[in-house]
Design a protein around this motif. Structure first.
Motif, mmCIF file in Angstrom:
data_model
loop_
_atom_site.group_PDB
_atom_site.id
_atom_site.type_symbol
_atom_site.label_atom_id
_atom_site.label_comp_id
_atom_site.label_asym_id
_atom_site.label_seq_id
_atom_site.Cartn_x
_atom_site.Cartn_y
_atom_site.Cartn_z
ATOM 1 N N LEU A 1 0.898 -1.360 -0.020
ATOM 2 C CA LEU A 1 -0.016 0.018 0.073
ATOM 3 C C LEU A 1 0.745 1.238 0.145
ATOM 4 N N PRO A 2 1.879 1.342 0.649
ATOM 5 C CA PRO A 2 2.688 2.536 0.725
ATOM 6 C C PRO A 2 3.168 3.155 -0.546
ATOM 7 N N ALA A 3 3.603 2.256 -1.693
ATOM 8 C CA ALA A 3 3.806 2.710 -2.864
ATOM 9 C C ALA A 3 2.747 2.876 -3.626
ATOM 10 N N TYR A 4 1.676 2.256 -3.625
ATOM 11 C CA TYR A 4 0.671 2.412 -4.230
ATOM 12 C C TYR A 4 -0.164 3.716 -3.655
ATOM 13 N N ALA A 5 -0.279 4.177 -2.548
ATOM 14 C CA ALA A 5 -0.901 5.403 -2.080
ATOM 15 C C ALA A 5 0.434 6.608 -2.025
ATOM 16 N N ASN A 6 1.579 6.113 -2.132
ATOM 17 C CA ASN A 6 2.619 7.329 -2.261
ATOM 18 C C ASN A 6 2.473 7.880 -0.637
ATOM 19 N N TRP A 7 2.617 6.968 0.273
ATOM 20 C CA TRP A 7 2.191 7.476 1.841
ATOM 21 C C TRP A 7 2.879 6.218 2.265
ATOM 22 N N PRO A 8 4.131 6.638 2.938
ATOM 23 C CA PRO A 8 4.813 5.544 3.557
ATOM 24 C C PRO A 8 4.588 4.925 4.753
ATOM 25 N N THR A 9 3.547 5.579 5.413
ATOM 26 C CA THR A 9 3.502 4.904 6.999
ATOM 27 C C THR A 9 1.937 4.588 7.068
ATOM 28 N N PHE A 10 1.554 3.882 8.185
ATOM 29 C CA PHE A 10 0.076 3.653 8.755
ATOM 30 C C PHE A 10 -0.056 4.512 9.937
ATOM 31 N N PRO A 11 -1.149 4.752 10.451
ATOM 32 C CA PRO A 11 -2.581 4.476 9.647
ATOM 33 C C PRO A 11 -2.643 5.259 8.538
ATOM 34 N N GLN A 12 -3.731 4.859 7.611
ATOM 35 C CA GLN A 12 -3.964 5.688 6.366
ATOM 36 C C GLN A 12 -5.567 5.710 6.415
ATOM 37 N N LEU A 13 -6.199 6.898 6.304
ATOM 38 C CA LEU A 13 -7.532 6.810 6.135
ATOM 39 C C LEU A 13 -7.908 7.258 4.651
ATOM 40 N N TRP A 14 -8.637 6.415 4.146
ATOM 41 C CA TRP A 14 -9.496 6.726 2.780
ATOM 42 C C TRP A 14 -10.913 6.871 2.902
ATOM 43 N N VAL A 15 -11.263 7.912 2.487
ATOM 44 C CA VAL A 15 -12.663 8.395 2.224
ATOM 45 C C VAL A 15 -13.190 8.520 0.770
ATOM 46 N N GLN A 16 -14.203 7.723 0.512
ATOM 47 C CA GLN A 16 -14.696 7.766 -1.019
ATOM 48 C C GLN A 16 -13.692 7.614 -2.015
ATOM 49 N N GLY A 17 -12.628 6.666 -1.782
ATOM 50 C CA GLY A 17 -11.513 6.348 -2.772
ATOM 51 C C GLY A 17 -10.584 7.456 -2.751
ATOM 52 N N GLU A 18 -10.395 8.355 -1.775
ATOM 53 C CA GLU A 18 -9.351 9.420 -1.658
ATOM 54 C C GLU A 18 -8.530 9.222 -0.475
ATOM 55 N N LEU A 19 -7.291 9.416 -0.549
ATOM 56 C CA LEU A 19 -6.437 9.333 0.772
ATOM 57 C C LEU A 19 -6.596 10.731 1.428
ATOM 58 N N ILE A 20 -7.123 10.665 2.718
ATOM 59 C CA ILE A 20 -7.439 11.739 3.442
ATOM 60 C C ILE A 20 -6.063 12.002 4.348
ATOM 61 N N GLY A 21 -5.277 10.944 4.735
ATOM 62 C CA GLY A 21 -3.997 11.319 5.538
ATOM 63 C C GLY A 21 -3.804 10.169 6.672
#
Lengths: 109, 103
Positions: free
Chosen positions: A62-82
């Protein structure tokens, strides 16, 4: 590998409010996940979660897919919120509550 | 160079005008004394004014991705425009308590 990406896409597409976290909402395994899930639960809507500690493929890809290296990750309606920092800040300003309510309404339509 | 110094110089090089506050919070976690695993980083810079939150975080993560793949386990980011920083009375939130895991 490509199967994992498909799984991620499906999870993100099919769950209007989705939290990738370490542990579960009742037993978070990391302080950042705990704080994030607390803010999300305070919004009072149902949400989906994936425990990345028990899903190592998700954790690895997921980190590479999301361009976000860490967890947690919140996704709302298909969009990465942070992650924790953004979710906490949005909760304090009231933006998170609005966003989650809107997503819940959209999901139930 | 220590990881702390590396983090600081990467951010300062990318955002020369920025206020950079970096705290090594590793001592609060389940790691050996002297570790450099958990950090909290505050950056205040004009360039963030027009950037949404996710983009700000991605911009900073991008500077240190090799460290996050390696020695750094947690990096809390508090990224503000100068105006937001004033509104917050120049304070960043504190990091959550450790829950005992070492991962």
């Amino acid at each position: 590998m490509s199967d994992v990406i498909e799984t991620l896409k499906e999870q993100i597409e099919n769950n209007a409010i989705l939290l990738y976290m370490k542990g579960s909402p009742n037993q978070p395994q990391c302080g950042f996940s705990a704080r994030t899930v607390q803010a999300l639960m305070a919004c009072g809507e149902r949400f989906a979660y994936v425990d990345v500690l028990s899903n190592p493929d998700v954790r690895a890809n997921l980190p590479a897919y999301a361009n976000w290296p860490t967890f947690p990750q919140l996704w709302v309606q298909g969009e990465l919120i942070g992650g924790c920092d953004i979710v906490t800040e949005m909760y304090e300003t009231g933006e998170l509550q609005t966003l989650i309510k809107e997503a819940a309404v959209a999901q139930n339509d | 160079m220590t990881i702390e110094a590396t983090l600081r110089s990467r951010v300062s090089d990318a955002f020369p005008q920025a206020l950079v506050l970096l705290e090594n919070e590793s001592h609060k976690h389940n790691v050996p004394d002297g570790s450099e695993t958990h950090f909290a980083l505050t950056v205040v810079v004009d360039a963030f004014d027009s950037m949404p939150r996710v983009k700000r975080h991605q911009a900073v993560y991008g500077l240190v991705s090799d460290l996050l793949d390696g020695p750094v386990h947690a990096l809390a980011l508090h990224l503000y425009s100068p105006e937001q920083w004033r509104q917050r009375s120049q304070q960043s939130p504190s990091s959550p308590e450790c829950l005992g895991g070492s991962r």
